[in-house]
Write an enzyme that holds these catalytic residues in place. Structure first.
Site, PDB file in Angstrom:
ATOM      1  CB  SER A  50      -1.128   2.596   5.722  1.00 53.10           C
ATOM      2  OG  SER A  50      -1.281   1.273   5.088  1.00 53.10           O
ATOM      3  CE  LYS A  91      -1.096   1.808   1.170  1.00 58.14           C
ATOM      4  NZ  LYS A  91      -0.595   2.493   2.497  1.00 58.14           N
TER       5      LYS A  91
END
Length: 255
Positions: A50, A91
Site C-alpha cells: 500500500s 500510511k
C-alpha cells in the site's frame, strides 16, 4: 644498541596504548550508537504494497518513536486503530485536524484547504485518487492515504464511518525515517506540504546514529589491527637490520 632498544620499546608501548585506547573508544561509540538507536527507533517490516513505491512489501524500515503531537503532513507513520485492523499499519498523513482534504482538482491533484499538493512519490501520471472525496478533518485526528492509491485500503475505505476515515493522532506510535533493508536510505520529507501551516517534520537523528556506529566499528577494527601490523613491521625492520649488519660484517672481513 641499548639506545635503539629503548626507542623501539617506547614506540611499542605507545602503539599498544594508542591501540587499546582506539578499541576502548570504538566500543563506547559502537555500543552507545546501538543503544541510542534502540531508544529512539523501532524496526518494522512493511506487510503490504500500500505504500509502494516509497516502501515495498517486506522492506525492513526504521521508525522513530513519536507521539501524535509531533505528526506533520507528509509523514509516513506507523499507527494502530481498532476500527481499521487492530494491528500496526503504515500510511502517509495528508491531513491534520482542521484541514479540508479533497480530491481531485482539474489536474488530478489532491488539495488541502484548497491548495493543490504535488505528490512526487506517487506512480506515473495517475490522479491522486481514483475516487473523489472531500473530508473535513476533526481536531486531534489525521487523514491517511497509502502511496499506492489504486489498491491501498486507507482513510478512503472508511469515509462512510464516523469521522470519515480519520484516525486519532494518539494512535501514531512512530514515523518512518529510513529503509534499512534492502538499503534504501533516509526517506525525504515531501516539500509540497511545507507551505501549509505547521510545515513539515524534521528528519530524526538516524544519520548521526549510523555515523556513531560506523565510527565505533572503524576504531575497533583499526585498533585491533594495529598490534599485528606493528609487530609485522617490527619484524621486517629487525630482519632488514640483521641483513644490513651481516652485509657490513662480510664487507669488513673481505677488506
Amino acid at each position: 644498541m641499548s639506545g635503539m632498544g629503548r626507542t623501539g620499546n617506547g614506540r611499542g608501548r605507545l602503539g599498544s596504548v594508542l591501540s587499546g585506547l582506539a578499541v576502548a573508544v570504538g566500543c563506547v561509540l559502537f555500543l552507545g550508537g546501538f543503544v541510542w538507536g534502540a531508544l529512539l527507533y523501532q524496526p518494522y517490516t512493511v506487510p503490504t504494497d500500500s505504500m509502494s513505491p516509497t516502501v515495498a512489501p517486506g522492506d525492513r524500515v526504521l521508525a522513530e518513536r513519536i507521539d501524535g503531537s509531533e505528526v506533520r503532513r507528509g509523514d509516513v507513520v506507523v499507527f494502530t486503530d481498532r476500527v481499521w485492523a487492530d494491528a500496526p499499519m503504515v500510511k502517509r498523513v495528508v491531513g491534520i485536524g482542521g484541514d479540508t482534504v479533497a480530491c481531485c482538482d482539474a489536474d488530478g491533484r489532491m488539495t488541502v484547504d484548497g491548495r493543490a499538493v504535488e505528490e512526487p512519490y506517487l506512480r506515473g501520471e495517475e490522479p491522486a485518487s481514483p475516487i473523489g472525496f472531500t473530508v473535513s478533518v476533526p481536531e486531534g485526528k489525521l487523514f491517511l492515504l497509502g502511496d499506492e492509491r489504486r489498491t491501498s485500503v486507507d482513510s478512503r475505505a472508511h469515509l462512510q464511518e464516523a469521522g470519515q476515515g480519520t484516525v486519532p493522532a494518539g494512535a501514531v506510535s512512530a514515523r518512518l525515517d529510513a529503509v534499512a533493508w534492502p538499503l534504501g536510505g533516509v526517506l525525504e520529507r515531501p516539500r509540497s506540504f511545507a507551505a501549509l501551516p505547521g510545515g513539515i517534520s524534521e528528519p530524526g537523528p538516524i544519520r548521526q546514529v549510523l555515523a556513531t556506529v560506523t565510527a565505533g566499528a572503524v576504531l575497533i577494527l583499526g585498533g585491533a589491527a594495529w598490534g599485528p601490523l606493528a609487530g609485522l613491521a617490527g619484524r621486517r625492520r629487525r630482519s632488514a637490520g640483521r641483513s644490513g649488519a651481516a652485509g657490513r660484517s662480510g664487507a669488513a672481513a673481505d677488506a
